[in-house]
Design a protein around this motif. Structure first.
Motif, PDB file in Angstrom:
ATOM      1  N   LEU A  59       0.828  -1.204   0.000  1.00 41.75           N
ATOM      2  CA  LEU A  59       0.000   0.000   0.000  1.00 41.75           C
ATOM      3  C   LEU A  59       0.867   1.260   0.000  1.00 41.75           C
ATOM      4  O   LEU A  59       0.632   2.189  -0.785  1.00 41.75           O
ATOM      5  CB  LEU A  59      -0.941  -0.001   1.205  1.00 41.75           C
ATOM      6  CG  LEU A  59      -2.074  -1.038   1.167  1.00 41.75           C
ATOM      7  CD1 LEU A  59      -2.777  -1.110   2.502  1.00 41.75           C
ATOM      8  CD2 LEU A  59      -3.048  -0.692   0.066  1.00 41.75           C
ATOM      9  N   TYR A  60       1.891   1.312   0.850  1.00 41.33           N
ATOM     10  CA  TYR A  60       2.756   2.488   0.903  1.00 41.33           C
ATOM     11  C   TYR A  60       3.546   2.657  -0.401  1.00 41.33           C
ATOM     12  O   TYR A  60       3.761   3.772  -0.864  1.00 41.33           O
ATOM     13  CB  TYR A  60       3.702   2.412   2.103  1.00 41.33           C
ATOM     14  CG  TYR A  60       3.063   2.891   3.383  1.00 41.33           C
ATOM     15  CD1 TYR A  60       2.744   4.237   3.573  1.00 41.33           C
ATOM     16  CD2 TYR A  60       2.780   2.002   4.414  1.00 41.33           C
ATOM     17  CE1 TYR A  60       2.150   4.683   4.736  1.00 41.33           C
ATOM     18  CE2 TYR A  60       2.184   2.441   5.595  1.00 41.33           C
ATOM     19  CZ  TYR A  60       1.875   3.784   5.747  1.00 41.33           C
ATOM     20  OH  TYR A  60       1.286   4.219   6.904  1.00 41.33           O
ATOM     21  N   ARG A  61       3.981   1.555  -0.979  1.00 37.53           N
ATOM     22  CA  ARG A  61       4.713   1.629  -2.244  1.00 37.53           C
ATOM     23  C   ARG A  61       3.812   2.189  -3.345  1.00 37.53           C
ATOM     24  O   ARG A  61       4.219   3.050  -4.121  1.00 37.53           O
ATOM     25  CB  ARG A  61       5.242   0.244  -2.634  1.00 37.53           C
ATOM     26  CG  ARG A  61       6.090   0.267  -3.891  1.00 37.53           C
ATOM     27  CD  ARG A  61       6.678  -1.085  -4.243  1.00 37.53           C
ATOM     28  NE  ARG A  61       5.633  -2.100  -4.354  1.00 37.53           N
ATOM     29  CZ  ARG A  61       5.665  -3.278  -3.721  1.00 37.53           C
ATOM     30  NH1 ARG A  61       6.675  -3.600  -2.958  1.00 37.53           N
ATOM     31  NH2 ARG A  61       4.687  -4.136  -3.884  1.00 37.53           N
ATOM     32  N   ASP A  62       2.560   1.720  -3.395  1.00 37.74           N
ATOM     33  CA  ASP A  62       1.625   2.216  -4.406  1.00 37.74           C
ATOM     34  C   ASP A  62       1.264   3.685  -4.167  1.00 37.74           C
ATOM     35  O   ASP A  62       1.040   4.437  -5.113  1.00 37.74           O
ATOM     36  CB  ASP A  62       0.367   1.349  -4.437  1.00 37.74           C
ATOM     37  CG  ASP A  62       0.630  -0.029  -5.021  1.00 37.74           C
ATOM     38  OD1 ASP A  62       1.697  -0.226  -5.651  1.00 37.74           O
ATOM     39  OD2 ASP A  62      -0.227  -0.922  -4.838  1.00 37.74           O
ATOM     40  N   MET A  63       1.212   4.103  -2.898  1.00 37.89           N
ATOM     41  CA  MET A  63       0.964   5.517  -2.603  1.00 37.89           C
ATOM     42  C   MET A  63       2.144   6.370  -3.047  1.00 37.89           C
ATOM     43  O   MET A  63       1.975   7.444  -3.626  1.00 37.89           O
ATOM     44  CB  MET A  63       0.717   5.712  -1.099  1.00 37.89           C
ATOM     45  CG  MET A  63      -0.618   5.235  -0.614  1.00 37.89           C
ATOM     46  SD  MET A  63      -0.755   5.573   1.154  1.00 37.89           S
ATOM     47  CE  MET A  63      -1.721   4.179   1.690  1.00 37.89           C
ATOM     48  N   ALA A  64       3.373   5.880  -2.785  1.00 33.19           N
ATOM     49  CA  ALA A  64       4.574   6.628  -3.153  1.00 33.19           C
ATOM     50  C   ALA A  64       4.717   6.768  -4.665  1.00 33.19           C
ATOM     51  O   ALA A  64       5.163   7.802  -5.169  1.00 33.19           O
ATOM     52  CB  ALA A  64       5.807   5.953  -2.567  1.00 33.19           C
ATOM     53  N   SER A  65       4.315   5.726  -5.410  1.00 33.82           N
ATOM     54  CA  SER A  65       4.437   5.764  -6.864  1.00 33.82           C
ATOM     55  C   SER A  65       3.302   6.537  -7.529  1.00 33.82           C
ATOM     56  O   SER A  65       3.363   6.814  -8.722  1.00 33.82           O
ATOM     57  CB  SER A  65       4.488   4.336  -7.426  1.00 33.82           C
ATOM     58  OG  SER A  65       3.219   3.714  -7.268  1.00 33.82           O
ATOM     59  N   GLY A  66       2.258   6.878  -6.770  1.00 32.43           N
ATOM     60  CA  GLY A  66       1.133   7.625  -7.326  1.00 32.43           C
ATOM     61  C   GLY A  66       0.025   6.734  -7.856  1.00 32.43           C
ATOM     62  O   GLY A  66      -0.945   7.222  -8.427  1.00 32.43           O
ATOM     63  N   ARG A  67       0.171   5.448  -7.710  1.00 33.45           N
ATOM     64  CA  ARG A  67      -0.854   4.515  -8.191  1.00 33.45           C
ATOM     65  C   ARG A  67      -2.134   4.638  -7.371  1.00 33.45           C
ATOM     66  O   ARG A  67      -3.233   4.535  -7.902  1.00 33.45           O
ATOM     67  CB  ARG A  67      -0.313   3.087  -8.119  1.00 33.45           C
ATOM     68  CG  ARG A  67      -1.247   2.074  -8.699  1.00 33.45           C
ATOM     69  CD  ARG A  67      -0.609   0.706  -8.782  1.00 33.45           C
ATOM     70  NE  ARG A  67      -1.590  -0.251  -9.291  1.00 33.45           N
ATOM     71  CZ  ARG A  67      -1.670  -1.502  -8.904  1.00 33.45           C
ATOM     72  NH1 ARG A  67      -0.797  -1.976  -8.045  1.00 33.45           N
ATOM     73  NH2 ARG A  67      -2.590  -2.287  -9.387  1.00 33.45           N
ATOM     74  N   VAL A  68      -1.985   4.857  -6.054  1.00 32.92           N
ATOM     75  CA  VAL A  68      -3.123   5.021  -5.153  1.00 32.92           C
ATOM     76  C   VAL A  68      -3.064   6.434  -4.580  1.00 32.92           C
ATOM     77  O   VAL A  68      -2.040   6.835  -4.022  1.00 32.92           O
ATOM     78  CB  VAL A  68      -3.062   3.995  -3.989  1.00 32.92           C
ATOM     79  CG1 VAL A  68      -4.197   4.231  -3.007  1.00 32.92           C
ATOM     80  CG2 VAL A  68      -3.095   2.582  -4.510  1.00 32.92           C
ATOM     81  N   SER A  69      -4.156   7.171  -4.742  1.00 32.69           N
ATOM     82  CA  SER A  69      -4.189   8.512  -4.149  1.00 32.69           C
ATOM     83  C   SER A  69      -4.668   8.398  -2.704  1.00 32.69           C
ATOM     84  O   SER A  69      -5.395   7.476  -2.348  1.00 32.69           O
ATOM     85  CB  SER A  69      -5.094   9.436  -4.955  1.00 32.69           C
ATOM     86  OG  SER A  69      -6.403   8.943  -4.982  1.00 32.69           O
ATOM     87  N   HIS A 113      -1.871  10.918   9.679  1.00 26.63           N
ATOM     88  CA  HIS A 113      -1.929   9.557   9.152  1.00 26.63           C
ATOM     89  C   HIS A 113      -2.575   9.550   7.765  1.00 26.63           C
ATOM     90  O   HIS A 113      -3.464  10.343   7.482  1.00 26.63           O
ATOM     91  CB  HIS A 113      -2.727   8.654  10.104  1.00 26.63           C
ATOM     92  CG  HIS A 113      -2.076   8.524  11.439  1.00 26.63           C
ATOM     93  ND1 HIS A 113      -2.504   9.232  12.540  1.00 26.63           N
ATOM     94  CD2 HIS A 113      -1.020   7.786  11.850  1.00 26.63           C
ATOM     95  CE1 HIS A 113      -1.752   8.931  13.577  1.00 26.63           C
ATOM     96  NE2 HIS A 113      -0.828   8.061  13.186  1.00 26.63           N
ATOM     97  N   ARG A 114      -2.141   8.629   6.949  1.00 26.48           N
ATOM     98  CA  ARG A 114      -2.681   8.526   5.591  1.00 26.48           C
ATOM     99  C   ARG A 114      -4.021   7.801   5.591  1.00 26.48           C
ATOM    100  O   ARG A 114      -4.224   6.861   6.353  1.00 26.48           O
ATOM    101  CB  ARG A 114      -1.705   7.771   4.691  1.00 26.48           C
ATOM    102  CG  ARG A 114      -0.412   8.507   4.487  1.00 26.48           C
ATOM    103  CD  ARG A 114       0.495   7.735   3.570  1.00 26.48           C
ATOM    104  NE  ARG A 114       1.786   8.379   3.460  1.00 26.48           N
ATOM    105  CZ  ARG A 114       2.727   8.025   2.611  1.00 26.48           C
ATOM    106  NH1 ARG A 114       2.533   6.997   1.807  1.00 26.48           N
ATOM    107  NH2 ARG A 114       3.866   8.660   2.571  1.00 26.48           N
ATOM    108  N   GLU A 115      -4.899   8.237   4.681  1.00 23.55           N
ATOM    109  CA  GLU A 115      -6.211   7.607   4.505  1.00 23.55           C
ATOM    110  C   GLU A 115      -6.485   7.449   3.019  1.00 23.55           C
ATOM    111  O   GLU A 115      -6.147   8.325   2.219  1.00 23.55           O
ATOM    112  CB  GLU A 115      -7.312   8.476   5.121  1.00 23.55           C
ATOM    113  CG  GLU A 115      -7.215   8.612   6.617  1.00 23.55           C
ATOM    114  CD  GLU A 115      -8.299   9.517   7.186  1.00 23.55           C
ATOM    115  OE1 GLU A 115      -8.769  10.432   6.465  1.00 23.55           O
ATOM    116  OE2 GLU A 115      -8.686   9.305   8.334  1.00 23.55           O
ATOM    117  N   CYS A 116      -7.117   6.318   2.668  1.00 25.14           N
ATOM    118  CA  CYS A 116      -7.491   6.051   1.281  1.00 25.14           C
ATOM    119  C   CYS A 116      -9.006   5.955   1.188  1.00 25.14           C
ATOM    120  O   CYS A 116      -9.655   5.428   2.083  1.00 25.14           O
ATOM    121  CB  CYS A 116      -6.887   4.738   0.800  1.00 25.14           C
ATOM    122  SG  CYS A 116      -5.105   4.701   0.841  1.00 25.14           S
TER     123      CYS A 116
END
Length: 126
Positions: free
Chosen positions: A20-30, A38-41
């Motif tokens: 999840l963090y990797r996908d957030m860092a790459s921009g795949r998941v906003s 804290h991060r929320e999706c």
């Protein structure tokens, strides 16, 4: 749609925290950052990226709201009356103790007023 913490997103998607963090860092998941940092999706974002989410709900409804085994109402009311009586007696005893004067106690002498703070600059009359 609802916003989910990273740990909630893990449970819903079945993905690891690292993924999840990797996908957030790459921009795949906003995501957004909440007031505490804290991060929320969002639910729709998780569905868009990872597909259908896991259903953690139960299939059956619970029909019993409270387990049996509570004391009968009459017993509870009797105990409540006894506790109220005890509290009233304790309050009475406390009031008696607060207003009881010590024997052979002299009244305190009146306190002398303190000198004003500026008295150190006052000239002495000699």
């Amino acid at each position: 749609m609802a916003w989910h913490s990273v740990s909630q997103a893990q449970k819903l998607t079945g993905k690891s925290r690292r993924t999840l963090y990797r996908d957030m860092a790459s921009g795949r998941v906003s995501y957004r950052t909440n007031a505490s940092g804290h991060r929320e999706c969002e639910t729709s974002e998780l569905i868009r990226v990872y597909g259908p989410l896991a259903d953690d709900g139960t299939e059956e409804r619970h029909t019993v709201s409270q387990a049996d085994g509570t004391a009968p109402r009459a017993e509870i009311m009797e105990e409540l009356k006894a506790l109220r009586q005890e509290v009233a007696e304790l309050k009475t005893m406390l009031l008696r103790l607060e207003h009881k004067e010590e024997p052979n106690q002299q009244p305190a002498p009146p306190a002398q007023p303190a000198a004003p703070w500026w008295h150190i600059w006052k000239k002495k009359d000699s």
